[in-house]
Design a protein around this motif. Structure first.
Motif, PDB file in Angstrom:
ATOM      1  N   THR A 282     -52.949 -47.050 -64.692  1.00  0.00           N
ATOM      2  CA  THR A 282     -54.000 -46.273 -64.016  1.00  0.00           C
ATOM      3  C   THR A 282     -53.419 -45.007 -63.425  1.00  0.00           C
ATOM      4  O   THR A 282     -52.214 -44.912 -63.174  1.00  0.00           O
ATOM      5  CB  THR A 282     -54.653 -47.083 -62.876  1.00  0.00           C
ATOM      6  OG1 THR A 282     -53.682 -47.307 -61.849  1.00  0.00           O
ATOM      7  CG2 THR A 282     -55.235 -48.384 -63.376  1.00  0.00           C
TER       8      THR A 282
ATOM      9  N   LEU B 189     -66.339 -37.526 -68.010  1.00  0.00           N
ATOM     10  CA  LEU B 189     -66.134 -38.580 -67.023  1.00  0.00           C
ATOM     11  C   LEU B 189     -67.190 -39.663 -67.184  1.00  0.00           C
ATOM     12  O   LEU B 189     -66.879 -40.854 -67.148  1.00  0.00           O
ATOM     13  CB  LEU B 189     -66.148 -38.006 -65.608  1.00  0.00           C
ATOM     14  CG  LEU B 189     -65.964 -39.017 -64.485  1.00  0.00           C
ATOM     15  CD1 LEU B 189     -64.641 -39.768 -64.609  1.00  0.00           C
ATOM     16  CD2 LEU B 189     -66.065 -38.326 -63.135  1.00  0.00           C
TER      17      LEU B 189
ATOM     18  N   ALA C  45     -66.289 -41.756 -70.131  1.00  0.00           N
ATOM     19  CA  ALA C  45     -65.148 -42.619 -69.803  1.00  0.00           C
ATOM     20  C   ALA C  45     -65.600 -43.799 -68.946  1.00  0.00           C
ATOM     21  O   ALA C  45     -65.146 -44.932 -69.146  1.00  0.00           O
ATOM     22  CB  ALA C  45     -64.067 -41.818 -69.086  1.00  0.00           C
TER      23      ALA C  45
ATOM     24  N   ILE D 133     -57.706 -41.666 -72.003  1.00  0.00           N
ATOM     25  CA  ILE D 133     -58.442 -42.412 -70.982  1.00  0.00           C
ATOM     26  C   ILE D 133     -59.354 -43.415 -71.677  1.00  0.00           C
ATOM     27  O   ILE D 133     -60.237 -43.039 -72.444  1.00  0.00           O
ATOM     28  CB  ILE D 133     -59.244 -41.458 -70.088  1.00  0.00           C
ATOM     29  CG1 ILE D 133     -58.274 -40.499 -69.401  1.00  0.00           C
ATOM     30  CG2 ILE D 133     -60.073 -42.231 -69.078  1.00  0.00           C
ATOM     31  CD1 ILE D 133     -58.943 -39.341 -68.719  1.00  0.00           C
TER      32      ILE D 133
ATOM     33  N   ALA E 129     -62.836 -45.448 -66.823  1.00  0.00           N
ATOM     34  CA  ALA E 129     -62.692 -44.802 -65.518  1.00  0.00           C
ATOM     35  C   ALA E 129     -63.635 -45.473 -64.533  1.00  0.00           C
ATOM     36  O   ALA E 129     -64.673 -45.997 -64.917  1.00  0.00           O
ATOM     37  CB  ALA E 129     -63.022 -43.316 -65.624  1.00  0.00           C
TER      38      ALA E 129
ATOM     39  N   PHE F 284     -58.437 -43.315 -63.479  1.00  0.00           N
ATOM     40  CA  PHE F 284     -58.506 -43.330 -64.936  1.00  0.00           C
ATOM     41  C   PHE F 284     -57.673 -44.514 -65.405  1.00  0.00           C
ATOM     42  O   PHE F 284     -56.587 -44.774 -64.872  1.00  0.00           O
ATOM     43  CB  PHE F 284     -57.897 -42.053 -65.536  1.00  0.00           C
ATOM     44  CG  PHE F 284     -58.698 -40.814 -65.298  1.00  0.00           C
ATOM     45  CD1 PHE F 284     -60.059 -40.773 -65.566  1.00  0.00           C
ATOM     46  CD2 PHE F 284     -58.084 -39.660 -64.844  1.00  0.00           C
ATOM     47  CE1 PHE F 284     -60.800 -39.610 -65.367  1.00  0.00           C
ATOM     48  CE2 PHE F 284     -58.813 -38.498 -64.649  1.00  0.00           C
ATOM     49  CZ  PHE F 284     -60.163 -38.478 -64.912  1.00  0.00           C
TER      50      PHE F 284
ATOM     51  N   THR G  80     -55.650 -45.857 -68.614  1.00  0.00           N
ATOM     52  CA  THR G  80     -55.083 -45.244 -69.807  1.00  0.00           C
ATOM     53  C   THR G  80     -54.447 -46.281 -70.728  1.00  0.00           C
ATOM     54  O   THR G  80     -54.324 -47.458 -70.371  1.00  0.00           O
ATOM     55  CB  THR G  80     -54.023 -44.195 -69.427  1.00  0.00           C
ATOM     56  OG1 THR G  80     -52.869 -44.871 -68.923  1.00  0.00           O
ATOM     57  CG2 THR G  80     -54.547 -43.230 -68.368  1.00  0.00           C
TER      58      THR G  80
END
Length: 80
Positions: A8, A40, A43, A62, A65, A70, A72
């Motif tokens: 993260t 965003l 995500a 990403i 979220a 985020f 990853t």
């Protein structure tokens, strides 16, 4: 792959801008990203997004979220 804290990275929203307090690659402080509100939102729905850091061109993939982090596909926090 199980997403754990090591995968993260925190971010902050100010108005419609998205900032990273410290780049995970070059450690530059207060990085204004080119990440858009729409990206965003995608995500947060679990749709993979790419963020290229403007400071060093490091690439974050990403996977997801939330309102603070985020998630990853890369371990961003080292083990001490």
């Amino acid at each position: 792959m199980k997403l754990t804290f090591e995968y993260t990275w925190p971010y902050e929203r100010m108005m419609k801008d998205i900032y990273i307090s410290e780049c995970p690659f070059c450690q530059q402080d207060n990085v204004l990203t080119s990440f858009k509100e729409e990206q965003l939102n995608l995500a947060q729905e679990g749709i993979k997004q790419i963020l290229i850091m403007p400071c060093c061109h490091g690439k974050l993939t990403i996977l997801n979220a939330d309102d603070d982090y985020f998630y990853t596909d890369e371990k961003l926090r080292g083990q001490s």
